[in-house]
Design a protein around this motif. Structure first.
Motif, PDB file in Angstrom:
ATOM      1  N   GLU A   2       0.816  -1.227   0.000  1.00  0.00           N
ATOM      2  CA  GLU A   2       0.000   0.000   0.000  1.00  0.00           C
ATOM      3  C   GLU A   2       0.838   1.260   0.000  1.00  0.00           C
ATOM      4  OE1 GLU A   2      -2.856  -0.328   3.107  1.00  0.00           O
ATOM      5  OE2 GLU A   2      -3.797  -2.042   2.078  1.00  0.00           O
ATOM      6  N   SER A   3       1.958   1.218   0.735  1.00  0.00           N
ATOM      7  CA  SER A   3       2.692   2.451   0.994  1.00  0.00           C
ATOM      8  C   SER A   3       3.636   2.894  -0.130  1.00  0.00           C
ATOM      9  CB  SER A   3       3.505   2.271   2.265  1.00  0.00           C
ATOM     10  OG  SER A   3       4.240   1.077   2.120  1.00  0.00           O
ATOM     11  N   ASP A   4       4.146   1.971  -0.927  1.00  0.00           N
ATOM     12  CA  ASP A   4       5.171   2.362  -1.898  1.00  0.00           C
ATOM     13  C   ASP A   4       5.115   1.497  -3.156  1.00  0.00           C
ATOM     14  OD1 ASP A   4       6.078  -0.014  -0.973  1.00  0.00           O
ATOM     15  OD2 ASP A   4       7.453   0.891   0.465  1.00  0.00           O
ATOM     16  N   ASP A   5       6.213   1.520  -3.913  1.00  0.00           N
ATOM     17  CA  ASP A   5       6.239   0.783  -5.180  1.00  0.00           C
ATOM     18  C   ASP A   5       6.663  -0.662  -5.004  1.00  0.00           C
ATOM     19  OD1 ASP A   5       5.500   2.924  -6.737  1.00  0.00           O
ATOM     20  OD2 ASP A   5       7.558   3.686  -6.818  1.00  0.00           O
ATOM     21  N   LYS A   6       6.704  -1.132  -3.769  1.00  0.00           N
ATOM     22  CA  LYS A   6       7.169  -2.513  -3.567  1.00  0.00           C
ATOM     23  C   LYS A   6       6.028  -3.503  -3.760  1.00  0.00           C
ATOM     24  CE  LYS A   6      10.842  -1.119  -0.506  1.00  0.00           C
ATOM     25  NZ  LYS A   6      11.628  -1.477   0.664  1.00  0.00           N
ATOM     26  N   TRP A   7       6.403  -4.785  -3.909  1.00  0.00           N
ATOM     27  CA  TRP A   7       5.402  -5.837  -4.138  1.00  0.00           C
ATOM     28  C   TRP A   7       5.584  -6.957  -3.104  1.00  0.00           C
ATOM     29  CZ3 TRP A   7       1.882  -5.609  -8.287  1.00  0.00           C
ATOM     30  CH2 TRP A   7       2.119  -4.599  -9.217  1.00  0.00           C
ATOM     31  N   VAL A  33       1.358 -13.705   3.716  1.00  0.00           N
ATOM     32  CA  VAL A  33       1.826 -12.658   2.793  1.00  0.00           C
ATOM     33  C   VAL A  33       3.263 -12.318   3.176  1.00  0.00           C
ATOM     34  CG1 VAL A  33       1.406 -10.309   1.955  1.00  0.00           C
ATOM     35  CG2 VAL A  33      -0.522 -11.748   2.624  1.00  0.00           C
ATOM     36  N   THR A  34       4.146 -12.271   2.179  1.00  0.00           N
ATOM     37  CA  THR A  34       5.564 -12.004   2.475  1.00  0.00           C
ATOM     38  C   THR A  34       5.774 -10.515   2.752  1.00  0.00           C
ATOM     39  OG1 THR A  34       6.147 -11.484   0.193  1.00  0.00           O
ATOM     40  CG2 THR A  34       6.277 -13.810   0.857  1.00  0.00           C
ATOM     41  N   LYS A  35       6.977 -10.182   3.205  1.00  0.00           N
ATOM     42  CA  LYS A  35       7.361  -8.771   3.325  1.00  0.00           C
ATOM     43  C   LYS A  35       7.383  -8.157   1.922  1.00  0.00           C
ATOM     44  CE  LYS A  35      12.209  -9.777   2.725  1.00  0.00           C
ATOM     45  NZ  LYS A  35      13.556  -9.744   3.120  1.00  0.00           N
ATOM     46  N   PRO A  36       7.299  -6.833   1.805  1.00  0.00           N
ATOM     47  CA  PRO A  36       7.398  -6.221   0.477  1.00  0.00           C
ATOM     48  C   PRO A  36       8.835  -6.340  -0.069  1.00  0.00           C
ATOM     49  CG  PRO A  36       6.455  -4.706   2.100  1.00  0.00           C
ATOM     50  CD  PRO A  36       7.032  -5.852   2.862  1.00  0.00           C
ATOM     51  N   PHE A  37       8.951  -6.610  -1.374  1.00  0.00           N
ATOM     52  CA  PHE A  37      10.269  -6.693  -2.040  1.00  0.00           C
ATOM     53  C   PHE A  37      10.448  -5.498  -2.977  1.00  0.00           C
ATOM     54  CE2 PHE A  37       9.474 -11.070  -0.841  1.00  0.00           C
ATOM     55  CZ  PHE A  37      10.733 -11.499  -0.408  1.00  0.00           C
ATOM     56  N   LYS A  44       6.822  -0.503 -12.156  1.00  0.00           N
ATOM     57  CA  LYS A  44       7.995  -0.452 -11.275  1.00  0.00           C
ATOM     58  C   LYS A  44       8.013  -1.631 -10.293  1.00  0.00           C
ATOM     59  CE  LYS A  44      10.699   2.682  -8.489  1.00  0.00           C
ATOM     60  NZ  LYS A  44      10.804   3.922  -7.772  1.00  0.00           N
ATOM     61  N   GLY A  45       9.169  -2.254 -10.149  1.00  0.00           N
ATOM     62  CA  GLY A  45       9.346  -3.267  -9.097  1.00  0.00           C
ATOM     63  C   GLY A  45       8.911  -4.670  -9.479  1.00  0.00           C
TER      64      GLY A  45
END
Ligand SMILES: Cc1cc2nc3c(=O)[nH]c(=O)nc-3n(C[C@H](O)[C@H](O)[C@H](O)COP(=O)(O)OP(=O)(O)OC[C@H]3O[C@@H](n4cnc5c(N)ncnc54)[C@H](O)[C@@H]3O)c2cc1C
Length: 449
Positions: free
Chosen positions: A145-150, A159-163, A307-308
């Motif tokens: 939600e917060s950034d361009d990570k997946w 659910v994994t950490k964002p990469f 992105k990402g």
């Protein structure tokens, strides 16, 4: 630290992991990259019995092996003599028999064979423990939600950490692809029955069948059907009986003959009743038969950059195996993507732009591969097979040596038509010879007792 998730520990995902290894904590005390590979198989040995033989090509698969510093390990299993190749038809007439690549051409054109299983062992053997998370099926990829990570949603619902970067190397039915496009693979028109032949299953026919295949491969095509025999590292043969049919045909074979190899072989003998007994013997001698329908993405498949997240290998450009390019194109993707990531680290360049550039060059490069594959598929299963297929090879061979038969002065020379005429004449001679031989010895189609 750049946190990368790779989905799928197939040959392509593993090549990328291996190429990025020097930047991780497994190789340096000042790591700049962290890699986690998520693989749905539960262990490295889950699928080691699966797969035939692959030929790796100089600018793609072999270049990736060299960049991974795995040449010595690879060479232990590579079969340069496996380049022997024949193209025949149902009359048993062989149009091309290449025993080996001439020595002068080997450096640039050698295409050694390796069992898929051995290639996987070479790649797995050089991947440190802990990098691959076995038994982790990816169900979905979600933007944080917060950034361009997946993040990855796994089979158990966690659910994994964002990469920072998710690389989809999860093959034909990629879940990562769904985050980038709605396009799904479609049925290629080709159904396949595959199996194995060895000394045990072939008995007295072994020597004859083995000689027909030689050290490499024998491909035979006629009227929408093919038989392919390929030598494996242990001396046995992988066999494929492919046909241009609807999936319903294959489904009915499955339903009628499930787990009954002999019944399936009788059905295949009926399908191939107009083939010479030398080829029909392959059906009788085969074992461990299994069926599959082949799928493909549209030629020139591409998606909008995000992105990402990025796709490589079959997840990006799934095609049928009829040009022998899939794993090569995928390993080249891994090589180019690793180079882009390396540049972002070493030269402090914008990774997002480098990945967008990588995708663009992958789309252009793999469109050619997909076109060649489609052309081969159409030629192999055409009504006039193998004439058009063999004539098309003239264009492919010319390209290897830097000529485009569709451009410049050479496009005025009707090379493909001339080649087609030559192959047609050869094929007609083969058909007449067979009729005469059949009449003289009273040849009948083989049956399975
Ligand atoms: C019959 C046949 C013959 C072929 N012959 C040749 C040949 O001669 N030469 C050639 O170059 N190519 C050939 N190919 C094509 C080649 O096998 C593929 O192009 C190659 O395997 C692609 O590698 P990949 O790593 O992209 O995908 P894959 O090999 O499919 O690997 C994908 C990996 O991802 C894992 N995975 C899948 N879904 C998930 C998920 N949801 N979560 C986690 N993990 C997942 C899978 O278990 C697998 O380990 C052939 C293919 C077939 C079917």
């Amino acid at each position: 630290m750049l946190d990368i998730a790779i989905t799928g520990a197939g040959p392509v995902g593993l090549t990328l992991a291996r190429l990025l290894l020097p930047y991780t904590s497994h190789s340096t005390s000042t790591p700049t990259i962290s890699i986690t590979v998520f693989e749905k198989d539960t262990s490295p040995t889950s699928r080691l019995s699966v797969g035939g033989t692959l030929d790796l090509h100089p600018k793609t698969g072999l270049a990736a092996i060299q960049a991974c510093n795995l040449w010595d390990e690879f060479s232990k299993h590579a079969r340069f003599e496996g380049e022997e190749i024949q193209f025949c038809d149902r009359n048993g007439f062989c149009y091309i028999h290449q025993i080996e690549i001439p020595k002068t051409l080997q450096a640039d054109h050698a295409r050694p064979e390796i069992d898929r299983v051995r290639l996987m062992e070479v790649l797995l053997g050089s991947t440190p423990e802990g990098i691959i998370q076995w038994g982790k099926q990816v169900k979905e990829v979600k933007r944080a939600e917060s950034d361009d990570k997946w993040s990855l949603v796994l089979g158990d619902g966690s659910v994994t950490k964002p990469f920072d970067l998710v690389v989809g190397a999860d093959g034909a039915w990629s879940k990562v692809r769904k985050a980038l496009t709605d396009v799904e693979p479609s049925f290629s028109g080709i159904c396949s029955v595959s199996g194995t032949i060895d000394q045990d299953s072939a008995g007295a026919s072994w020597e004859h069948i083995s000689n027909m295949v030689g050290k490499g491969s024998n491909f035979a095509f006629s009227y929408g059907k093919s038989m392919v025999g390929q030598r494996m590292g242990d001396g046995s043969l992988k066999i494929g009986f492919d046909q241009k049919r609807e999936p319903a045909w294959l489904q009915s074979l499955d339903e009628k003959y499930k787990s009954d190899d002999d019944a399936l072989k009788r059905a295949l003998l009926e399908e191939y009743k107009d083939w010479v007994p030398e080829f029909q013997r392959w059906i009788i001698a085969s074992k461990q038969l299994w069926t599959s329908s082949l799928y493909e993405l549209p030629v020139g498949h591409r998606y909008e950059h995000q992105k990402g997240i990025v796709l490589i290998g079959d997840s990006a450009h799934l095609a049928t195996p009829f040009a022998g390019e899939g794993v090569n194109a995928g390993m080249r993707d891994a090589l180019d993507l690793a180079a882009a990531i390396e540049s972002s680290i070493k030269e402090n360049q914008d990774l997002d732009q480098l990945i967008a550039d990588f995708e663009e060059s992958m789309f252009v490069r793999t469109k050619v591969v997909m076109q060649d594959t489609m052309m081969n598929k159409d030629g192999m299963f055409a009504h006039d097979a193998p004439y058009s297929l063999l004539a098309n090879f003239v264009g492919v061979a010319a390209r290897e040596f830097g000529y485009d038969l569709d451009k410049g002065w050479i496009s005025w020379v009707p090379l493909r038509s001339a080649a087609r005429g030559v192959f047609w004449t050869m094929g007609s001679y083969g058909a007449v010879s067979r009729r005469v031989k059949d009449a003289l010895i009273g040849q009948k189609p083989l049956r399975l007792e």
